[in-house]
Design a protein around this motif. Structure first.
Motif, PDB file in Angstrom:
ATOM      1  N   ALA A  65       0.825  -1.215   0.000  1.00  0.00           N
ATOM      2  CA  ALA A  65       0.000   0.000   0.000  1.00  0.00           C
ATOM      3  C   ALA A  65       0.855   1.259   0.000  1.00  0.00           C
ATOM      4  N   ALA A  66       2.050   1.153   0.590  1.00  0.00           N
ATOM      5  CA  ALA A  66       2.965   2.298   0.641  1.00  0.00           C
ATOM      6  C   ALA A  66       3.901   2.339  -0.561  1.00  0.00           C
ATOM      7  N   ASN A  67       3.653   1.482  -1.533  1.00  0.00           N
ATOM      8  CA  ASN A  67       4.489   1.381  -2.748  1.00  0.00           C
ATOM      9  C   ASN A  67       5.935   0.993  -2.456  1.00  0.00           C
ATOM     10  N   ALA A  68       6.160   0.313  -1.353  1.00  0.00           N
ATOM     11  CA  ALA A  68       7.488  -0.223  -1.031  1.00  0.00           C
ATOM     12  C   ALA A  68       7.511  -1.666  -1.535  1.00  0.00           C
ATOM     13  N   ASN A  69       7.558  -1.798  -2.849  1.00  0.00           N
ATOM     14  CA  ASN A  69       7.370  -3.111  -3.469  1.00  0.00           C
ATOM     15  C   ASN A  69       8.461  -4.116  -3.122  1.00  0.00           C
ATOM     16  N   LYS A  70       9.702  -3.678  -3.058  1.00  0.00           N
ATOM     17  CA  LYS A  70      10.788  -4.603  -2.728  1.00  0.00           C
ATOM     18  C   LYS A  70      10.606  -5.138  -1.317  1.00  0.00           C
ATOM     19  N   GLN A  71      10.310  -4.251  -0.390  1.00  0.00           N
ATOM     20  CA  GLN A  71      10.085  -4.666   1.000  1.00  0.00           C
ATOM     21  C   GLN A  71       8.852  -5.556   1.094  1.00  0.00           C
ATOM     22  N   ALA A  72       7.809  -5.218   0.340  1.00  0.00           N
ATOM     23  CA  ALA A  72       6.589  -6.035   0.340  1.00  0.00           C
ATOM     24  C   ALA A  72       6.881  -7.439  -0.160  1.00  0.00           C
ATOM     25  N   ARG A  73       7.676  -7.533  -1.218  1.00  0.00           N
ATOM     26  CA  ARG A  73       8.037  -8.849  -1.769  1.00  0.00           C
ATOM     27  C   ARG A  73       8.821  -9.673  -0.745  1.00  0.00           C
ATOM     28  N   MET A  74       9.797  -9.053  -0.097  1.00  0.00           N
ATOM     29  CA  MET A  74      10.607  -9.779   0.885  1.00  0.00           C
ATOM     30  C   MET A  74       9.754 -10.252   2.059  1.00  0.00           C
ATOM     31  N   GLN A  75       8.888  -9.371   2.546  1.00  0.00           N
ATOM     32  CA  GLN A  75       8.009  -9.745   3.664  1.00  0.00           C
ATOM     33  C   GLN A  75       7.058 -10.879   3.250  1.00  0.00           C
ATOM     34  N   ALA A  76       6.520 -10.782   2.031  1.00  0.00           N
ATOM     35  CA  ALA A  76       5.594 -11.805   1.544  1.00  0.00           C
ATOM     36  C   ALA A  76       6.297 -13.144   1.384  1.00  0.00           C
ATOM     37  N   GLU A  77       7.516 -13.126   0.851  1.00  0.00           N
ATOM     38  CA  GLU A  77       8.271 -14.372   0.699  1.00  0.00           C
ATOM     39  C   GLU A  77       8.552 -15.003   2.056  1.00  0.00           C
ATOM     40  N   GLN A  78       8.952 -14.183   3.011  1.00  0.00           N
ATOM     41  CA  GLN A  78       9.219 -14.691   4.354  1.00  0.00           C
ATOM     42  C   GLN A  78       7.943 -15.220   5.002  1.00  0.00           C
ATOM     43  N   ALA A  79       6.827 -14.535   4.781  1.00  0.00           N
ATOM     44  CA  ALA A  79       5.551 -14.990   5.330  1.00  0.00           C
ATOM     45  C   ALA A  79       5.179 -16.352   4.756  1.00  0.00           C
ATOM     46  N   GLU A  80       5.388 -16.518   3.455  1.00  0.00           N
ATOM     47  CA  GLU A  80       5.075 -17.805   2.832  1.00  0.00           C
ATOM     48  C   GLU A  80       5.924 -18.921   3.442  1.00  0.00           C
ATOM     49  N   LEU A  81       7.215 -18.675   3.587  1.00  0.00           N
ATOM     50  CA  LEU A  81       8.106 -19.691   4.151  1.00  0.00           C
ATOM     51  C   LEU A  81       7.760 -20.011   5.598  1.00  0.00           C
ATOM     52  N   ASP A  82       7.451 -18.988   6.379  1.00  0.00           N
ATOM     53  CA  ASP A  82       7.061 -19.216   7.778  1.00  0.00           C
ATOM     54  C   ASP A  82       5.764 -20.015   7.855  1.00  0.00           C
ATOM     55  N   ALA A  83       4.808 -19.702   6.985  1.00  0.00           N
ATOM     56  CA  ALA A  83       3.534 -20.431   6.983  1.00  0.00           C
ATOM     57  C   ALA A  83       3.756 -21.886   6.599  1.00  0.00           C
ATOM     58  N   ARG A  84       4.593 -22.123   5.613  1.00  0.00           N
ATOM     59  CA  ARG A  84       4.873 -23.509   5.196  1.00  0.00           C
ATOM     60  C   ARG A  84       5.595 -24.278   6.305  1.00  0.00           C
ATOM     61  N   LEU A  85       6.478 -23.609   7.032  1.00  0.00           N
ATOM     62  CA  LEU A  85       7.152 -24.256   8.152  1.00  0.00           C
ATOM     63  C   LEU A  85       6.158 -24.561   9.273  1.00  0.00           C
ATOM     64  N   ALA A  86       5.268 -23.629   9.552  1.00  0.00           N
ATOM     65  CA  ALA A  86       4.237 -23.859  10.571  1.00  0.00           C
ATOM     66  C   ALA A  86       3.373 -25.058  10.179  1.00  0.00           C
ATOM     67  N   GLU A  87       2.984 -25.113   8.916  1.00  0.00           N
ATOM     68  CA  GLU A  87       2.179 -26.244   8.429  1.00  0.00           C
ATOM     69  C   GLU A  87       2.943 -27.551   8.609  1.00  0.00           C
ATOM     70  N   ALA A  88       4.208 -27.566   8.232  1.00  0.00           N
ATOM     71  CA  ALA A  88       5.021 -28.778   8.354  1.00  0.00           C
ATOM     72  C   ALA A  88       5.149 -29.209   9.808  1.00  0.00           C
ATOM     73  N   LYS A  89       5.317 -28.257  10.707  1.00  0.00           N
ATOM     74  CA  LYS A  89       5.432 -28.596  12.128  1.00  0.00           C
ATOM     75  C   LYS A  89       4.141 -29.214  12.653  1.00  0.00           C
ATOM     76  N   VAL A  90       2.997 -28.642  12.257  1.00  0.00           N
ATOM     77  CA  VAL A  90       1.717 -29.179  12.706  1.00  0.00           C
ATOM     78  C   VAL A  90       1.507 -30.584  12.149  1.00  0.00           C
ATOM     79  N   LEU A  91       1.788 -30.765  10.872  1.00  0.00           N
ATOM     80  CA  LEU A  91       1.616 -32.085  10.258  1.00  0.00           C
ATOM     81  C   LEU A  91       2.572 -33.104  10.873  1.00  0.00           C
ATOM     82  N   THR A  92       3.786 -32.684  11.190  1.00  0.00           N
ATOM     83  CA  THR A  92       4.749 -33.580  11.836  1.00  0.00           C
ATOM     84  C   THR A  92       4.264 -33.988  13.217  1.00  0.00           C
TER      85      THR A  92
END
Length: 117
Positions: A65-92
């Protein structure tokens, strides 16, 4: 006609174009889906990575929303990885619980077989 000024303008335009990162719309979609999928298997904010994923996803949307696209991309990528790790931990954890239940049943059957002899 002097070509040097045209070259300078073209080079400057190319640099400005490279400096602007495109909006990470697709990455945000992937991250949103990863968070939803982790929730669907039972990940809650009690799982540290899930809390991190949700926080980073909110930050990514704010950065977009603030047009900080590079920062938005990095945060989104990290969020995706954290969510996938959380999912893996729950499934494990669920798999380990099922394995424990099977182990208990096998031990019970072994005892029954021993007692029957």
């Amino acid at each position: 006609m002097n070509i040097r000024p045209l070259f300078v303008v073209a080079a400057f335009a190319a640099l400005v174009g490279c400096a602007n990162d495109p909006a990470p719309i697709e990455q945000l979609r992937l991250s949103d889906r990863a968070v939803e999928q982790a929730k669907a298997v039972g990940a809650t904010e009690e799982v540290t990575e899930m809390a991190l994923a949700q926080t980073k996803l909110v930050e990514a949307h704010a950065d977009l929303a603030a047009n900080a696209n590079k920062q938005a991309r990095m945060q989104a990528e990290q969020a995706e990885l954290d969510a996938r790790l959380a999912e893996a931990k729950v499934l494990t954890a669920k798999s380990q619980e099922q394995l424990s239940q099977v182990d208990i049943r096998v031990n019970r059957l072994r005892k029954q077989v021993r007692d029957a002899q």
